[in-house]
Enzyme design. Sequence first.
Site, PDB file in Angstrom:
ATOM      1  N   SER A 182      -5.236   5.983   4.208  1.00  0.00           N
ATOM      2  CA  SER A 182      -4.251   5.843   2.971  1.00  0.00           C
ATOM      3  C   SER A 182      -4.028   7.607   2.641  1.00  0.00           C
ATOM      4  O   SER A 182      -3.392   7.327   1.682  1.00  0.00           O
ATOM      5  CB  SER A 182      -5.371   5.585   2.002  1.00  0.00           C
ATOM      6  OG  SER A 182      -6.790   6.647   2.191  1.00  0.00           O
TER       7      SER A 182
ATOM      8  N   HIS B 265      -0.255   3.009   7.642  1.00  0.00           N
ATOM      9  CA  HIS B 265      -0.339   3.715   6.456  1.00  0.00           C
ATOM     10  C   HIS B 265      -0.168   1.541   5.463  1.00  0.00           C
ATOM     11  O   HIS B 265       0.517   1.570   5.124  1.00  0.00           O
ATOM     12  CB  HIS B 265      -0.633   3.910   4.591  1.00  0.00           C
ATOM     13  CG  HIS B 265      -1.324   3.228   3.392  1.00  0.00           C
ATOM     14  ND1 HIS B 265      -1.114   4.087   2.523  1.00  0.00           N
ATOM     15  CD2 HIS B 265      -2.366   2.961   4.015  1.00  0.00           C
ATOM     16  CE1 HIS B 265      -2.119   3.697   1.438  1.00  0.00           C
ATOM     17  NE2 HIS B 265      -3.155   2.797   2.728  1.00  0.00           N
TER      18      HIS B 265
ATOM     19  N   GLU C  29       3.695   1.688   5.412  1.00  0.00           N
ATOM     20  CA  GLU C  29       4.138   3.576   4.578  1.00  0.00           C
ATOM     21  C   GLU C  29       3.279   3.998   6.292  1.00  0.00           C
ATOM     22  O   GLU C  29       3.133   4.275   7.080  1.00  0.00           O
ATOM     23  CB  GLU C  29       3.290   4.574   4.204  1.00  0.00           C
ATOM     24  CG  GLU C  29       3.399   3.959   2.649  1.00  0.00           C
ATOM     25  CD  GLU C  29       2.723   4.447   1.552  1.00  0.00           C
ATOM     26  OE1 GLU C  29       3.431   4.683   0.885  1.00  0.00           O
ATOM     27  OE2 GLU C  29       1.956   4.765   1.596  1.00  0.00           O
TER      28      GLU C  29
ATOM     29  N   ASN D 255       0.740   4.937  -3.311  1.00  0.00           N
ATOM     30  CA  ASN D 255      -0.453   4.789  -4.487  1.00  0.00           C
ATOM     31  C   ASN D 255      -0.438   6.205  -4.608  1.00  0.00           C
ATOM     32  O   ASN D 255      -0.787   6.746  -5.962  1.00  0.00           O
ATOM     33  CB  ASN D 255      -1.957   5.410  -3.239  1.00  0.00           C
ATOM     34  CG  ASN D 255      -1.989   3.629  -2.659  1.00  0.00           C
ATOM     35  OD1 ASN D 255      -2.293   3.084  -2.667  1.00  0.00           O
ATOM     36  ND2 ASN D 255      -2.779   4.511  -1.635  1.00  0.00           N
TER      37      ASN D 255
END
Length: 777
Positions: free
Chosen positions: A125, A148, A160, A198
Amino acid sequence: MNDTHNAADGGFGTVAVIGSGLMGRGIAAFCADRGLQVQLYDLEEKIARKAIEILTDPKAKIPLIMSPKSARRITPLALEALPERLGEATLIIEAVPEVLKIKLSTFEQVDAHRAPGSIVATNTSGLSIHAMAEGRSDDFRAHFLGVHFFNPVRYMDLVELIPIESTDPAVLERMRNWLAAAGKSPVIGRDTPNFIANRVGVYAMMKAVELMQRYGLTIEEVDMVTGPPIGAPKTGTFRLADLVGLDTLLHVARNSYERCTDDPERDIFRPAPFLERMVEQGLLGDKTGKGFYRKRRDDKGRRIIETLDLESFEYRPQSKPRSDAVRVAKSWSRPRDRIRALLTYDDQDRICRFARHLVLAVGVYALERVGEIADDAATIDLALRAGFGRDLGPIESLDAVGLERCVRWCRELQIRVPERLEQAACRGETLAPRPPAPPHVIDLAALARAGRVVRENLSARLVDLGDGVLCCELDHKMVPAMNPVDDYIIAMLAQAHEEIASGNFRALVIGNQAKNFCAGAQLQLVLELSRAGEFDRIREVARALQTVNLMNLHAPFPVVVAPHGMTLGGGLEIALGAQRRVCHAELYCGLVEVGVGLVPAGGGCYLLLRNMFERMAKRNPGPMPPIQRAFELIGFGTVSRSAFDAMEKGLVRKDDVVVFPKQELIARAKQTALAMLENFERTEPMALPLPGEEGYLVLEDAIENMRKAGKITEHSARIARVQARILTGGPDADILRPTPPETVLELEREGFVELCATPESQQRMEHMLKKGKPLIN
């Protein structure tokens, strides 16, 4: 014709997933559901085996695998089997704990035992992809990238992809194509802290915390504003934090703060003291049962929700704030209109000012990350839509509000105006236009804008899909997320037949591109008619839906329905009435009328019975097994957990088509309809060998035993008896004289009306409308 896995498996054959924890087992299930053979590794084989047991737990509230049968494709292995077995895999996905030292050790083993040319991906992540590739072989580095997945893997669309300089472009393209075909929304980001979603998403959450304190809002007020009014999910900010886990939020925020040293907004990522204190005290959200919110039972056993007071750190009763600005925003159905209405409501309204400041700050932050975390604004917006469930990305939110207005407000709020924003405002351009749909995707909204609408009313429209295929698009203006069946939808389905009969078209597709296909009938109308004693009107509505569903089934041209999401009650009846279904893999369908004290009356009983008799015909079990199976599915209001589960349960046919990419559903339905034109054979009416009184007594005996055992209430038993009478064909039915469809349909209507007239069923309907959940009375 069910070629579901052909493209969704990416041609990989065997995939190795290293690490069977939360993410590893989710990735393994994702691959297995798409037809891939999966090697699932962990320190010991029994750990990997336990992970598979968790995936197939029938009691799981959130099933992480679409079909338990998929788990048969997963082989549990210990890491010691790596030298012998890893060479079989053409794709290797590492999902060990987020500790660089552990990942480096894992990749040393992978590099030693992988087959040359196999793709290696790390599921991380936010750790550095470059750091993980250091010291590895040239072939490893050419086939290595970050991937990800978001948790839970099954339900989160975003993946991702993070290449590094040594990554072969063909490897990146193959992974992107596979994930898209498998139903995900892959985006390509850069190897920066926390990547795209994120980085911006957590910035938005931390900025909301800062602005909450500045504008004096409560936790509940922030969640009220930061949900649907700004195009985000109902979880808002703090409910989302509880869902994700405050320890996870703190980890991501710290990662950005520590590693994004050149970010001018870096201080926003510095965790607030109360957030660190909550993590220290184990207030982590849903995983510990308490976070910003806590659910518990009061002295009377009623569930209550409490909110953490950030001053006293004690829980208090949850408040239910109100806001005129939010009320006005929610009156708009389109997200772009909602966000504009909220931000322009009133300069003196603190809710409006908070929302304005937050949307502008997050939009500007995302815009300034273009070129740093992703190549373009559209990629960032897609990442936030797919990863955080937003209707609008942060940059296109600025477009929705109006760029000139955004520039003026930014200056008033002392938010730096990016040059890109100022130039776009001066030129009358947009910052983040959504790219057009690819050629293999049909965009119904784009067709409507292009003038391809043939007819339209308040709840549906007929759209020309080209090649002689007509689409009846269900688009309920008042309840667009649910699209309940009403008179307008029924009328448009009938008008579709008129259009095709006129010679303008030769096949029909029924579908939409909303959140759900159709979540039942207009319950409010049924309740009002029931209370008014308008039972003939209720019969008319039921008969009209039965008529169009049987028209679709027996039409002299192909009729294909494309169900997806919630397809309940009348929605499933429409789907069952088609000659073929092209289903999205995430299909939650069922005849759930029992939950509101009723029975299916739009043809659902007959159509499900017909399916069951055809399904069991080769075994020739006699009339009762198909009837009992239909009785169970309807009586328990069974809802499928996926399209595959629906097939296994008999709610759709085994030869129906399943599609993973939702955006391709309408195009695949069109292709299916065109393919049916060749050697088309009309579906003939089918009388059913129903047993009448003898079969009814068998079911009635089971119902009475359940009632006496206290498993069902008296009214539930009454509903079940009505259901039993319909499914066994009524007292005059005779197995030697098959019962015509018209008889079963009439029994449906009369049973429906009988229950509508009871106070208990009316109470169930009212409770569902008010509370959103069934009443057992």
